[in-house]
Enzyme design. Structure first.
Site, PDB file in Angstrom:
ATOM      1  N   LYS A   1       0.845  -1.206   0.000  1.00 38.69           N
ATOM      2  CA  LYS A   1       0.000   0.000   0.000  1.00 38.69           C
ATOM      3  C   LYS A   1       0.880   1.256   0.000  1.00 38.69           C
ATOM      4  O   LYS A   1       0.651   2.181  -0.766  1.00 38.69           O
ATOM      5  CB  LYS A   1      -0.875   0.002   1.247  1.00 38.69           C
ATOM      6  CG  LYS A   1      -1.565   1.338   1.539  1.00 38.69           C
ATOM      7  CD  LYS A   1      -2.495   1.274   2.723  1.00 38.69           C
ATOM      8  CE  LYS A   1      -1.796   1.496   4.030  1.00 38.69           C
ATOM      9  NZ  LYS A   1      -1.543   2.912   4.382  1.00 38.69           N
ATOM     10  N   ASN A   2       1.915   1.258   0.838  1.00 37.72           N
ATOM     11  CA  ASN A   2       2.706   2.479   1.038  1.00 37.72           C
ATOM     12  C   ASN A   2       3.758   2.708  -0.043  1.00 37.72           C
ATOM     13  O   ASN A   2       4.462   3.716  -0.013  1.00 37.72           O
ATOM     14  CB  ASN A   2       3.333   2.486   2.440  1.00 37.72           C
ATOM     15  CG  ASN A   2       2.258   2.632   3.505  1.00 37.72           C
ATOM     16  OD1 ASN A   2       1.096   2.924   3.193  1.00 37.72           O
ATOM     17  ND2 ASN A   2       2.612   2.396   4.746  1.00 37.72           N
TER      18      ASN A   2
ATOM     19  N   ARG B   1      -5.157  10.939   4.143  1.00 37.31           N
ATOM     20  CA  ARG B   1      -4.044  11.887   4.243  1.00 37.31           C
ATOM     21  C   ARG B   1      -3.069  11.710   3.085  1.00 37.31           C
ATOM     22  O   ARG B   1      -2.499  12.669   2.588  1.00 37.31           O
ATOM     23  CB  ARG B   1      -3.371  11.619   5.580  1.00 37.31           C
ATOM     24  CG  ARG B   1      -2.042  12.204   5.752  1.00 37.31           C
ATOM     25  CD  ARG B   1      -1.408  11.672   7.020  1.00 37.31           C
ATOM     26  NE  ARG B   1      -0.016  11.985   7.021  1.00 37.31           N
ATOM     27  CZ  ARG B   1       0.460  13.192   7.269  1.00 37.31           C
ATOM     28  NH1 ARG B   1      -0.372  14.151   7.553  1.00 37.31           N
ATOM     29  NH2 ARG B   1       1.738  13.422   7.229  1.00 37.31           N
TER      30      ARG B   1
ATOM     31  N   CYS C   1      -5.091  12.111  11.405  1.00 40.46           N
ATOM     32  CA  CYS C   1      -5.828  10.856  11.530  1.00 40.46           C
ATOM     33  C   CYS C   1      -5.613  10.386  12.961  1.00 40.46           C
ATOM     34  O   CYS C   1      -4.880  10.981  13.725  1.00 40.46           O
ATOM     35  CB  CYS C   1      -5.408   9.881  10.465  1.00 40.46           C
ATOM     36  SG  CYS C   1      -4.239   8.702  11.017  1.00 40.46           S
TER      37      CYS C   1
ATOM     38  N   PRO D   1       1.249  16.511  11.023  1.00 43.89           N
ATOM     39  CA  PRO D   1       1.420  17.781  10.303  1.00 43.89           C
ATOM     40  C   PRO D   1       2.064  17.569   8.931  1.00 43.89           C
ATOM     41  O   PRO D   1       2.470  16.469   8.585  1.00 43.89           O
ATOM     42  CB  PRO D   1       2.346  18.574  11.207  1.00 43.89           C
ATOM     43  CG  PRO D   1       3.060  17.582  11.989  1.00 43.89           C
ATOM     44  CD  PRO D   1       2.153  16.418  12.154  1.00 43.89           C
TER      45      PRO D   1
ATOM     46  N   ASP E   1       4.249  20.191   7.837  1.00 46.29           N
ATOM     47  CA  ASP E   1       5.188  21.324   7.787  1.00 46.29           C
ATOM     48  C   ASP E   1       6.439  20.998   6.964  1.00 46.29           C
ATOM     49  O   ASP E   1       6.953  21.853   6.230  1.00 46.29           O
ATOM     50  CB  ASP E   1       5.582  21.774   9.203  1.00 46.29           C
ATOM     51  CG  ASP E   1       6.099  20.610  10.035  1.00 46.29           C
ATOM     52  OD1 ASP E   1       5.451  19.537  10.031  1.00 46.29           O
ATOM     53  OD2 ASP E   1       7.160  20.748  10.661  1.00 46.29           O
ATOM     54  N   LEU E   2       6.919  19.754   7.041  1.00 48.20           N
ATOM     55  CA  LEU E   2       8.158  19.416   6.306  1.00 48.20           C
ATOM     56  C   LEU E   2       7.891  19.363   4.797  1.00 48.20           C
ATOM     57  O   LEU E   2       8.753  19.743   3.992  1.00 48.20           O
ATOM     58  CB  LEU E   2       8.721  18.081   6.801  1.00 48.20           C
ATOM     59  CG  LEU E   2       9.117  18.075   8.279  1.00 48.20           C
ATOM     60  CD1 LEU E   2       9.591  16.696   8.708  1.00 48.20           C
ATOM     61  CD2 LEU E   2      10.189  19.119   8.562  1.00 48.20           C
TER      62      LEU E   2
ATOM     63  N   VAL F   1       7.820   7.278  16.753  1.00 53.27           N
ATOM     64  CA  VAL F   1       7.490   7.932  15.480  1.00 53.27           C
ATOM     65  C   VAL F   1       6.202   8.735  15.557  1.00 53.27           C
ATOM     66  O   VAL F   1       6.128   9.868  15.092  1.00 53.27           O
ATOM     67  CB  VAL F   1       7.408   6.881  14.336  1.00 53.27           C
ATOM     68  CG1 VAL F   1       6.970   7.533  13.040  1.00 53.27           C
ATOM     69  CG2 VAL F   1       8.756   6.185  14.166  1.00 53.27           C
TER      70      VAL F   1
HETATM   71  C1  EPZ Z   1       3.913   6.970   6.158  1.00 57.17           C
HETATM   72  O1  EPZ Z   1       3.085   7.963   6.726  1.00 57.17           O
HETATM   73  C2  EPZ Z   1       3.028   5.732   6.064  1.00 57.17           C
HETATM   74  N1  EPZ Z   1       1.872   6.011   5.193  1.00 57.17           N
HETATM   75  C3  EPZ Z   1       2.554   5.332   7.465  1.00 57.17           C
HETATM   76  O2  EPZ Z   1       1.825   4.116   7.319  1.00 57.17           O
HETATM   77  C4  EPZ Z   1       3.786   5.056   8.330  1.00 57.17           C
HETATM   78  O3  EPZ Z   1       3.367   4.766   9.644  1.00 57.17           O
HETATM   79  C5  EPZ Z   1       4.691   6.297   8.342  1.00 57.17           C
HETATM   80  O4  EPZ Z   1       5.036   6.661   6.990  1.00 57.17           O
HETATM   81  C6  EPZ Z   1       5.987   6.054   9.115  1.00 57.17           C
HETATM   82  O5  EPZ Z   1       6.664   4.975   8.554  1.00 57.17           O
HETATM   83  C7  EPZ Z   1       2.062   5.991   3.855  1.00 57.17           C
HETATM   84  O6  EPZ Z   1       3.157   5.765   3.366  1.00 57.17           O
HETATM   85  C8  EPZ Z   1       0.857   6.268   3.016  1.00 57.17           C
HETATM   86  P1  EPZ Z   1       5.803  10.442   8.281  1.00 57.17           P
HETATM   87  P2  EPZ Z   1       3.595   9.507   6.758  1.00 57.17           P
HETATM   88  O7  EPZ Z   1       5.664  11.668   7.453  1.00 57.17           O
HETATM   89  O8  EPZ Z   1       4.322   9.824   5.508  1.00 57.17           O
HETATM   90  C9  EPZ Z   1       5.809  13.712  11.661  1.00 57.17           C
HETATM   91  C10 EPZ Z   1       0.086   2.614   7.706  1.00 57.17           C
HETATM   92  O9  EPZ Z   1      -0.217   2.016   8.732  1.00 57.17           O
HETATM   93  N2  EPZ Z   1       5.773  14.672  10.539  1.00 57.17           N
HETATM   94  O10 EPZ Z   1       7.076   9.661   8.224  1.00 57.17           O
HETATM   95  O11 EPZ Z   1       2.439  10.344   7.148  1.00 57.17           O
HETATM   96  C11 EPZ Z   1       4.450  13.025  11.810  1.00 57.17           C
HETATM   97  O12 EPZ Z   1       3.613  13.807  12.652  1.00 57.17           O
HETATM   98  C12 EPZ Z   1       0.446   4.088   7.737  1.00 57.17           C
HETATM   99  O13 EPZ Z   1       0.190   2.084   6.565  1.00 57.17           O
HETATM  100  C13 EPZ Z   1       5.939  16.012  10.825  1.00 57.17           C
HETATM  101  O14 EPZ Z   1       6.125  16.402  11.981  1.00 57.17           O
HETATM  102  O15 EPZ Z   1       4.627   9.432   7.975  1.00 57.17           O
HETATM  103  C14 EPZ Z   1       4.789  11.718  12.464  1.00 57.17           C
HETATM  104  O16 EPZ Z   1       4.861  11.883  13.866  1.00 57.17           O
HETATM  105  C15 EPZ Z   1       0.182   4.674   9.095  1.00 57.17           C
HETATM  106  N3  EPZ Z   1       5.886  16.914   9.802  1.00 57.17           N
HETATM  107  C16 EPZ Z   1       6.185  11.415  11.914  1.00 57.17           C
HETATM  108  O17 EPZ Z   1       6.696  12.636  11.347  1.00 57.17           O
HETATM  109  C17 EPZ Z   1       5.681  16.535   8.508  1.00 57.17           C
HETATM  110  O18 EPZ Z   1       5.664  17.409   7.595  1.00 57.17           O
HETATM  111  C18 EPZ Z   1       6.160  10.333  10.846  1.00 57.17           C
HETATM  112  O19 EPZ Z   1       5.434  10.829   9.787  1.00 57.17           O
HETATM  113  C19 EPZ Z   1       5.498  15.159   8.239  1.00 57.17           C
HETATM  114  C20 EPZ Z   1       5.539  14.255   9.272  1.00 57.17           C
END
Ligand code: EPZ
Length: 415
Positions: free
Chosen positions: A22-23, A92, A116, A122, A124-125, A326
């Site tokens: 999926k990811n 998202r 979610c 967020p 922001d990055l 995370v």
């Molecule tokens: C991806 O989400 C996956 N989803 C998630 O899988 C997975 O848990 C996550 O990566 C971590 O591996 C998809 O790929 C569609 P992140 P993503 O940006 O991209 C913070 C599942 O179960 N953050 O790495 O949203 C954020 O709040 C799902 O299949 C910022 O602060 O994850 C979080 O605490 C759930 N600012 C952390 O980073 C930003 O701009 C990880 O987020 C972006 C993220």
């Protein structure tokens, strides 16, 4: 509302083929907006989340059709740069179309992605990266717009190796003027699959899978044929099912290298794992040993496997610990497991799981995608009947999960 009913039925045995991730599929589908010729994708999983992003792409003018198990996409003539609100609020990951749209159309308008259940999530990055590449980013009542006649390559340091931000900025940079260097970026296997796909379209990306990715901008991207990598989290979920039921199952279509952190922790808990090419056999032991887990960005232990392991550790002989670094709120499945008799204490980001405790079938709710899967795993060994509601969460990330568990001998039905 549909429910999943699970009853214990002894060790799981048999074969399961792991489908596309999926990811990996979601960012690759978003990236297909960059192509100007036919894109043919193989092993796109049939999931709710994939249906949603296909709706988003159609709304932007992409032509999409299935031919057998191939998905054909053509984004030659895009007709919009706005993602409609309700689709964005449903998932998202729809936000991943932002980078490709700015690169391709010079403008993108998205509503703020729904946070979610597992945390504020967020963006922001993502926005920091778009601004660094020269986009004007504005927030106007719940909408985000990003405009740039032409993006310009830049060196960008990510405060956190965010998977989504790495993907979004990498996609935007493929058509920028000059070179972009992403530092401290995510190294997940899905990032590598996306970079491989983009390079097949004509992009010039090196370093994916390391913490530094270099993207040399090009004028245009074309078409490609690509097979989505297998889903390491779905594979890990079935492996935990074998461990918790002391079963013996064979998984087909595995990339062992992607499974290393999961294999290491299951072996530490006592499972016996044999890998051979794209196949893996896992045998669960009668006794499960307690372990310590800390979720981290790849190649650390994946946060998406945390809930599933927690179910297993309720059956370990002793005290285990899981630290979730995370996401700030990814322990919602704890209360549901406690309803079944688990003894778990959460302090800040650490869950202490006392085992071995008998679980009892109960009425529980799936709180999110992986939390739901964890409840199925607990139901496999709980005494009596477990009724899981809110299973739409599970269907977002698991294709035919009831059928696959049934084939392995589980007593499981969807009503
Ligand atoms: C991806 O989400 C996956 N989803 C998630 O899988 C997975 O848990 C996550 O990566 C971590 O591996 C998809 O790929 C569609 P992140 P993503 O940006 O991209 C913070 C599942 O179960 N953050 O790495 O949203 C954020 O709040 C799902 O299949 C910022 O602060 O994850 C979080 O605490 C759930 N600012 C952390 O980073 C930003 O701009 C990880 O987020 C972006 C993220």
């Amino acid at each position: 509302m549909e429910k999943i009913i699970v009853r214990p039925n002894g060790p799981l045995r048999g074969n399961v083929r792991i489908g596309g991730a999926k990811n990996a599929a979601l960012p690759i589908l978003a990236a297909s907006l960059l192509g100007t010729e036919d894109i043919i994708l193989e092993d796109v999983p049939k999931l709710k989340d994939v249906e949603i992003i296909l709706e988003v792409l159609r709304g932007l003018g992409a032509k999409i059709k299935y031919e057998g198990n191939l998905l054909i996409i053509n984004s030659k003539n895009l007709t919009s740069y706005e993602t409609n609100y309700d689709l964005m609020s449903k998932m998202r990951a729809s936000f991943l179309v932002m980078g490709p749209l700015i690169a391709r159309m010079g403008i993108a308008v998205n509503s703020l992605p729904g946070g979610c259940a597992i945390g504020s999530r967020p963006i922001d990055l993502h926005l920091k990266g778009f601004k660094a590449l020269g986009a004007d980013v504005e927030m106007t009542h719940g909408n985000i717009s990003a405009k740039a006649k032409k993006l310009v390559g830049k060196r960008i340091y990510l405060d956190f190796p965010s998977v989504g931000a790495t993907e979004n900025i990498m996609m935007a940079a493929t058509l920028a003027d000059g070179e972009t260097i992403l530092e401290n970026c995510a190294m997940e296997p899905e990032i590598v699959d996306l970079a491989n796909f983009l390079n097949k379209l004509g992009a010039k990306i090196t370093g994916a899978g390391t913490s530094n990715i270099k993207i040399k901008g090009v004028e245009k991207l074309f078409g490609a044929r690509h097979q989505i990598i297998p889903d390491r989290i779905v594979a890990g979920t079935f492996m935990v099912a074998a461990a918790i039921t002391s079963g013996d199952i064979f998984l087909d279509n595995i990339i062992t290298n992607h499974m290393k952190p999961i294999i290491a922790k299951l072996e530490e808990a006592g499972a016996e794992i044999i890998t051979n090419g794209d196949k893996l056999q896992i045998k669960g032991r009668e006794k499960i040993s307690p372990i310590e887990i800390k979720t981290l960005p790849h190649p650390g232990f994946p946060t998406d496997m945390q809930a599933q392991f927690m179910s297993m550790l309720t059956q370990a002989e002793g005290q285990s610990s899981i630290i979730e670094t995370v996401f700030e709120n990814r322990f919602m499945h704890v209360d549901e497991l406690k309803k079944m008799g688990a003894v778990i204490k959460v302090v800040d980001r650490e869950a202490i799981i006392l085992g071995k405790n008998k679980l009892y079938g109960s009425k529980v709710n799936a709180t999110d995608l992986r939390g739901g899967a964890a409840l199925i795993l607990a139901g496999l060994v709980a005494e009596g009947e477990t009724q899981i509601s809110e299973i739409q969460h599970i269907d977002r990330g698991y294709e035919d999960i009831v059928g696959k568990f049934k084939n392995l001998g589980a007593d499981i039905t969807r009503i």
